[in-house]
Enzyme design. Structure first.
Site, PDB file in Angstrom:
ATOM      1  N   ASP A  87      13.595   5.063   1.041  1.00  0.00           N
ATOM      2  CA  ASP A  87      13.853   3.955   0.098  1.00  0.00           C
ATOM      3  C   ASP A  87      14.910   4.330  -0.951  1.00  0.00           C
ATOM      4  OD1 ASP A  87      13.637   2.049  -1.949  1.00  0.00           O
ATOM      5  OD2 ASP A  87      11.485   2.354  -2.289  1.00  0.00           O
ATOM      6  N   HIS A 120       9.508   1.505  -7.322  1.00  0.00           N
ATOM      7  CA  HIS A 120      10.349   2.340  -6.460  1.00  0.00           C
ATOM      8  C   HIS A 120      10.661   3.694  -7.111  1.00  0.00           C
ATOM      9  CE1 HIS A 120      11.242  -0.933  -3.608  1.00  0.00           C
ATOM     10  NE2 HIS A 120      11.157  -1.708  -4.671  1.00  0.00           N
TER      11      HIS A 120
HETATM   12 ZN   LIG Z   1      11.181  -3.744  -0.229  1.00  0.00          ZN
HETATM   13 ZN   LIG Z   2       8.125  -3.539  -1.613  1.00  0.00          ZN
END
Ligand SMILES: [Zn+2]
Ligand SMILES: [Zn+2]
Length: 580
Positions: A220, A394
């Protein structure tokens, strides 16, 4: 079973060259490909294929919300052509987590594909809601998997490893391919004090690295530009408790993502701690609180939840409404409150609105407008600019480095992000010692191949934006271009009535316009345009043309040139030729 050949011992950059001969993967072993259908170069539309000897597992199937330059578009899908053409080769869809940018496309892909869907109980619960709404629930098999479960799906074993994110029960997913383990991080952060105590299972990932070895890491990139570590979700609970506690006697409305059940729980806890009851507002908030309660993720004390219908009969200082609409979406509960159009709730002086979310890029303007409108009604607004009532889901650079350090991947492809996010993430990988030849920057449509030599590019597949408007599938680029042109330049229509026998015009061409020039003030311009088109069509008739298509072309060309020369504008030109 995959070869147990990737025991990392040497520094990452030298490892592949220094592995003993008997530990190198079999050069005749199967080809393993990864094909990126979306999510690399944008936030949204996450979808990839893991392909082993032609058999395919789909990893996530998301949508993207439209930009302001996509008028009338409801959502944007990945191009599923690659999967549709190989529908009989697809063995299943595995989901990392329940966000729409990872699951929202299922309702469309499943029209053409009948395959089982795997994910955590919550993830498949959230996905099922949308698939049911599309009327495809009855023919779709949803299979809930547990934390840490490893099971055979189609061509390989798949292991579901817990990660923390802004929706509960998210997974990183390991694929045990004949070319070694491919580990996809999913959307993740390293929250050391998650609300439910379920941390990212780094020790399992480290074990995987030390036993099987991780050949390829897909990770990510959303926050790869941000240094440091993302704060724990539990820090938001502390802030919410303090902020709500500082507003005695006032009614509180908190907006957040309906799928962020840990946030919802923390809002409930902060409200209850301050002697308040809660009510949900917005369809998805109600639905998800019900789902979360059923799965044991959300708990509300007995009598603590009241129906939104009865919100006005409660003393404002004892009420906390949890609402959707934190992104300023036009028809959402919070937007309707801001414009005074919400059926259940009217706000004014004495109300405090907390926006417990950060605008997704592209939504800043909508959120700003909602905040302005709330202030106009006399409400007070508290958002992340003023108080720490939100944290990201995130990982930032420190966490991304930690994941690379723990998993020691031989090869690395940054995923999930805009291009610059992936560039920064690739640099992090290089700085951690992954060899430059083993870090690939990919984009939507790229296919890569994993074989004995490492990782390499392996062609491209269709991966353009597919625009959805209402229930219609793809409206196509042509329609969108027309809409953009109409929005920016307007339209000029001309109707030419022709007598084909005489080869002449029956009356001067009639010009109609919307959005080009203000008609009454440009009367002379319109008359001149009519003359120019009349002359062009008359000339074409004299040259013997009687075909309405051809005459249309002449009319369009003459009018387009006139409009361009005289106004330096390029509106849409629509000629109509009538033969009578
Ligand atoms: Zn996402
Ligand atoms: Zn997500």
């Amino acid at each position: 079973m995959p070869p147990k050949s990737w025991r990392p011992t040497a520094p990452l950059s030298q490892r592949a060259n220094r592995l003993p001969e008997n530990q190198k993967p079999d050069p005749k072993a199967s080809t393993v490909r990864v094909i990126f259908l979306g999510g690399l170069g944008e936030i949204g539309r996450n979808c990839a294929c893991i392909e082993i000897d032609g058999r395919i597992l789909v990893l996530d199937c998301g949508i993207m919300f439209p930009d302001t330059d996509m008028p009338g578009v409801d959502l944007v899908l990945p191009d599923f052509t690659y999967l549709r053409d190989r529908a009989d080769k697809v063995d299943g869809i595995v989901l990392t987590h329940g966000h729409e940018d990872h699951t929202g496309g299922l309702a469309y892909l499943l029209r053409d594909l009948r395959v089982p869907i795997y994910g955590s109980e919550l993830t498949v619960g959230l996905a099922r809601n949308r698939v049911d709404e599309a009327g495809l629930g009855h023919r779709t098999e949803f299979i809930a998997v547990n934390d840490g479960e490893r099971r055979r799906i189609g061509p390989c074993d798949v292991e579901f490893i817990p990660v923390t994110h802004s929706v509960p029960n998210a997974f990183a997913i390991a694929f045990y391919t004949p070319q070694g383990v491919i580990l996809h991080s999913g959307d993740f952060k390293l929250d050391l004090q998650p609300v439910d105590g379920r941390r990212t299972n780094l020790s399992r990932m480290g074990e995987l690295a030390n036993t099987e070895g991780v050949r390829l890491l897909l990770s990510d990139s959303t926050n790869a530009e941000e240094p440091g570590f993302t704060e724990s979700e539990s820090s938001v609970g502390v802030a919410l408790r303090r902020v709500i506690g500082s507003q005695p006697g006032k009614r509180i409305i908190v907006a957040c993502f309906a799928s962020h059940m840990h946030r919802v729980q923390q809002i409930i806890d902060a409200a209850v701690a301050n002697g308040r009851k809660v009510a949900t507002l917005g369809r998805s908030m109600g639905k998800n609180v019900e789902l979360g309660t059923r799965l044991g993720i959300i708990s509300i004390p007995q009598g603590g939840l009241i129906d939104i219908e009865h919100v006005d009969s409660e003393p404002p200082g004892e009420m906390c409404v949890i609402s959707t609409g934190s992104q300023g979406e036009p028809m959402s509960a919070l937007s309707l409150i801001a414009t005074g159009d919400n059926k259940w709730l009217r706000v004014g002086t004495g109300d405090v609105v907390i926006i417990s979310a950060h605008p997704i890029p592209g939504n800043e303007w909508s959120v700003g407008r909602v905040i302005d409108d709330l202030y106009r009604r006399g409400a007070e607004v508290i958002h992340t600019g003023a108080e720490p009532v939100h944290v990201s889901g995130h990982a930032r650079q420190g966490e991304l480095r930690t994941l690379i350090s723990v998993t020691q991947p031989e090869c690395f492809v940054p995923v999930h992000g805009e291009y610059r996010h992936m560039v920064h993430h690739a640099r992090l990988g290089l700085s951690m010692g992954i060899a430059a030849s083993r870090v690939l920057l990919c984009e939507d449509g790229d296919a890569i191949k994993l074989d004995a030599r490492g990782i390499s590019r392996d062609g491209k597949v269709p991966a353009g934006y597919v625009y959805v408007d209402g229930t219609v599938g793809d409206i196509g680029h042509g329609v969108l271009r027309d809409r953009q042109k109409l929005a920016e330049e307007g339209v000029v229509m001309v109707v030419v009535t022709v007598d084909p026998k005489e080869g002449s015009l029956i009356e001067p061409p009639v010009i109609e316009t919307r959005g080009w020039v203000h008609a009454p003030e440009a009367e002379a311009l319109l008359e001149e345009a009519s003359e120019v088109v009349g002359a062009a069509v008359t000339q074409a008739l004299r040259d013997g043309s009687r075909d309405s298509e051809v005459l249309c072309r002449h009319a369009r060309k003459a009018l387009g040139k006139f409009v361009g020369d005289r106004t330096r504008r390029r509106p849409m030109i629509v000629p109509v030729v009538l033969m009578v």
